[in-house]
Design an enzyme around this catalytic site. Sequence first.
Site, PDB file in Angstrom:
ATOM      1  N   LYS A  81      42.615  37.967  55.007  1.00 37.84           N
ATOM      2  CA  LYS A  81      43.533  36.906  55.409  1.00 37.84           C
ATOM      3  C   LYS A  81      43.657  36.769  56.927  1.00 37.84           C
ATOM      4  O   LYS A  81      43.968  35.683  57.427  1.00 37.84           O
ATOM      5  CB  LYS A  81      44.891  37.127  54.744  1.00 37.84           C
ATOM      6  CG  LYS A  81      44.849  36.897  53.236  1.00 37.84           C
ATOM      7  CD  LYS A  81      46.202  37.094  52.599  1.00 37.84           C
ATOM      8  CE  LYS A  81      46.190  36.675  51.140  1.00 37.84           C
ATOM      9  NZ  LYS A  81      45.198  37.392  50.332  1.00 37.84           N
ATOM     10  N   LYS A 106      52.208  31.206  39.984  1.00 32.09           N
ATOM     11  CA  LYS A 106      52.452  29.813  39.624  1.00 32.09           C
ATOM     12  C   LYS A 106      52.670  29.687  38.111  1.00 32.09           C
ATOM     13  O   LYS A 106      52.017  30.373  37.323  1.00 32.09           O
ATOM     14  CB  LYS A 106      51.259  28.951  40.041  1.00 32.09           C
ATOM     15  CG  LYS A 106      50.884  29.067  41.510  1.00 32.09           C
ATOM     16  CD  LYS A 106      49.498  28.503  41.761  1.00 32.09           C
ATOM     17  CE  LYS A 106      49.041  28.768  43.178  1.00 32.09           C
ATOM     18  NZ  LYS A 106      47.634  28.372  43.407  1.00 32.09           N
ATOM     19  N   HIS A 164      54.725  24.802  47.984  1.00 36.07           N
ATOM     20  CA  HIS A 164      53.360  25.337  47.962  1.00 36.07           C
ATOM     21  C   HIS A 164      52.437  24.184  47.570  1.00 36.07           C
ATOM     22  O   HIS A 164      52.457  23.718  46.437  1.00 36.07           O
ATOM     23  CB  HIS A 164      53.259  26.473  46.946  1.00 36.07           C
ATOM     24  CG  HIS A 164      51.925  27.148  46.911  1.00 36.07           C
ATOM     25  ND1 HIS A 164      51.776  28.514  46.992  1.00 36.07           N
ATOM     26  CD2 HIS A 164      50.667  26.661  46.824  1.00 36.07           C
ATOM     27  CE1 HIS A 164      50.496  28.828  46.935  1.00 36.07           C
ATOM     28  NE2 HIS A 164      49.801  27.710  46.832  1.00 36.07           N
ATOM     29  N   ARG A 209      36.998  30.014  44.782  1.00 32.41           N
ATOM     30  CA  ARG A 209      36.660  30.043  43.353  1.00 32.41           C
ATOM     31  C   ARG A 209      37.336  28.883  42.651  1.00 32.41           C
ATOM     32  O   ARG A 209      38.092  28.121  43.254  1.00 32.41           O
ATOM     33  CB  ARG A 209      37.148  31.351  42.733  1.00 32.41           C
ATOM     34  CG  ARG A 209      38.634  31.594  42.984  1.00 32.41           C
ATOM     35  CD  ARG A 209      39.201  32.714  42.157  1.00 32.41           C
ATOM     36  NE  ARG A 209      40.519  33.127  42.583  1.00 32.41           N
ATOM     37  CZ  ARG A 209      41.653  32.491  42.280  1.00 32.41           C
ATOM     38  NH1 ARG A 209      41.623  31.384  41.555  1.00 32.41           N
ATOM     39  NH2 ARG A 209      42.820  32.960  42.708  1.00 32.41           N
ATOM     40  N   TYR A 223      58.544  33.443  58.470  1.00 28.62           N
ATOM     41  CA  TYR A 223      58.945  33.209  57.081  1.00 28.62           C
ATOM     42  C   TYR A 223      59.619  31.852  56.984  1.00 28.62           C
ATOM     43  O   TYR A 223      60.662  31.612  57.605  1.00 28.62           O
ATOM     44  CB  TYR A 223      59.892  34.310  56.610  1.00 28.62           C
ATOM     45  CG  TYR A 223      60.344  34.156  55.171  1.00 28.62           C
ATOM     46  CD1 TYR A 223      59.446  34.337  54.135  1.00 28.62           C
ATOM     47  CD2 TYR A 223      61.663  33.836  54.867  1.00 28.62           C
ATOM     48  CE1 TYR A 223      59.842  34.203  52.817  1.00 28.62           C
ATOM     49  CE2 TYR A 223      62.078  33.701  53.552  1.00 28.62           C
ATOM     50  CZ  TYR A 223      61.165  33.880  52.529  1.00 28.62           C
ATOM     51  OH  TYR A 223      61.567  33.747  51.229  1.00 28.62           O
ATOM     52  N   HIS A 230      55.808  35.133  42.816  1.00 29.50           N
ATOM     53  CA  HIS A 230      54.653  34.605  43.547  1.00 29.50           C
ATOM     54  C   HIS A 230      53.526  34.156  42.621  1.00 29.50           C
ATOM     55  O   HIS A 230      52.400  33.949  43.080  1.00 29.50           O
ATOM     56  CB  HIS A 230      54.129  35.626  44.566  1.00 29.50           C
ATOM     57  CG  HIS A 230      55.164  36.083  45.553  1.00 29.50           C
ATOM     58  ND1 HIS A 230      55.572  35.307  46.619  1.00 29.50           N
ATOM     59  CD2 HIS A 230      55.888  37.232  45.622  1.00 29.50           C
ATOM     60  CE1 HIS A 230      56.495  35.960  47.304  1.00 29.50           C
ATOM     61  NE2 HIS A 230      56.715  37.127  46.721  1.00 29.50           N
ATOM     62  N   LYS A 233      52.644  40.860  55.625  1.00 28.33           N
ATOM     63  CA  LYS A 233      51.710  40.607  54.525  1.00 28.33           C
ATOM     64  C   LYS A 233      50.494  41.514  54.609  1.00 28.33           C
ATOM     65  O   LYS A 233      50.002  41.830  55.700  1.00 28.33           O
ATOM     66  CB  LYS A 233      51.241  39.142  54.556  1.00 28.33           C
ATOM     67  CG  LYS A 233      52.353  38.137  54.448  1.00 28.33           C
ATOM     68  CD  LYS A 233      51.853  36.711  54.593  1.00 28.33           C
ATOM     69  CE  LYS A 233      51.073  36.257  53.389  1.00 28.33           C
ATOM     70  NZ  LYS A 233      50.714  34.813  53.489  1.00 28.33           N
TER      71      LYS A 233
END
Length: 444
Positions: free
Chosen positions: A116, A237, A208, A291, A202, A235, A158
């Site tokens: 990330k 969906k 999202h 993906r 934050y 976290h 994170k």
Amino acid sequence: MFDKILIANRGEIALRIQRACHELGIATVAVHSTADEDAMHVRLADESVCIGPAQAAASYLNIPALIAACEITNADAVHPGYGFMSENARFAEILAEHNITFIGPSPEHINIMGDKIIAKETVKNLGIPVVPGSEGAIDDGAEALKIAEEIGYPVLVKAAHGGGGKGMKVASSPAELHDAMATARAEAMAGFGNDTLYMEKYLTLPRHIEIQVLGDGHGNAVHLGERDCSLQRRHQKVWEEAFSPALNAEQRSKIGETVAKAMADMKYSGVGTVEFLYENGEFYFIEMNTRLQVEHPVTEMITGLDLVQQQIRIAAGAELGFCQDDINFNGHAIEVRINAENPRTFVPSPGTIEAYHAPGGLGVRVDSGVYAGYRIPPYYDSLIGKLIVHGKNRTDALMRLRRALGEYVIDGIETTIPLYIDLLSNSDIIDGNYDIHWLEKHLS
């Protein structure tokens, strides 16, 4: 084009890929653990190979077993679906060493977006907006305190190699930051074998929103609109829709074109999803999934494109064959994830399905591999199906979803169907007025 594709996955996504292959005239190989020998994707495949015991580490994550299955069936390509081996760059490299095509992006792009910190730096250089935060990894408490002071509290610590909410901790003050880092670092090491951390501002009430992209590796790329995935718990969906109730056409076009240009510039190949937090009219990149997504049917419903077939064609060397102006968006689509879980506590509910009836009718799609008498094993993710509806507008789609949920019968286990029936009576959901924290507040 490929002659035979091995599907390195299970459940509804394996069946979904299988259907796309058969419509292209391509033979399929299903792999399965001993726990999945009666699964629908195994029954409907042209060939099947048992690759190990129930535990995923010994079967679906067993690279030598997967390679052996390719060799004994003469499969010339592998589709990894999502999860399992779908973002494993080393697996893609090993397949290439055996002259087998990995249906997905290059190992290089998987590696870039899998870290990330590197992903954030890469997309920032490509013109994609990012969340304010550390420029790279944070190594000690003093450095973390300095960065937090600069970007302002609250901050989010994170894991650089994280996912699924693990290794993510919020700190609202300097006193909380030390504990947040220690906890996130421990979770990251336990979950991903790497305790590298970074920090971001934050955002308090974001949505999202993710952009679906498609590139051919030759410098051509398009975006296929956005999906709003703000309804989440832990976290994860649970409800996805396109288009987002929060965006207008100008915002949608601008962020989509920005992402498509970035993917073209990096010569990205295959499908991918660039995910953002959206707050006060601004987009902030959080990660890219290299993906197919669980929620890809939402995009298929509003574009008419088969994303799995596009993946296969691109992996076989074809160029896109169309440009952005050729993409026609139509109506509104919503997907809800049907999990074998208690609808309030989300405790998994494996067991035998005693009766099963899927809804149907105009604009209703069910992606699922279960049936009456099927026993859901306790070893894997609890997702057992996806209900997707399409309507001429959001109101039409909501009414169709309400009707379809009322028709859906899954007896013998608990499912999340009652949760969605409950949500459809809530004025915030009807009005599209929700953020990533809304569902957990509602459930509490």
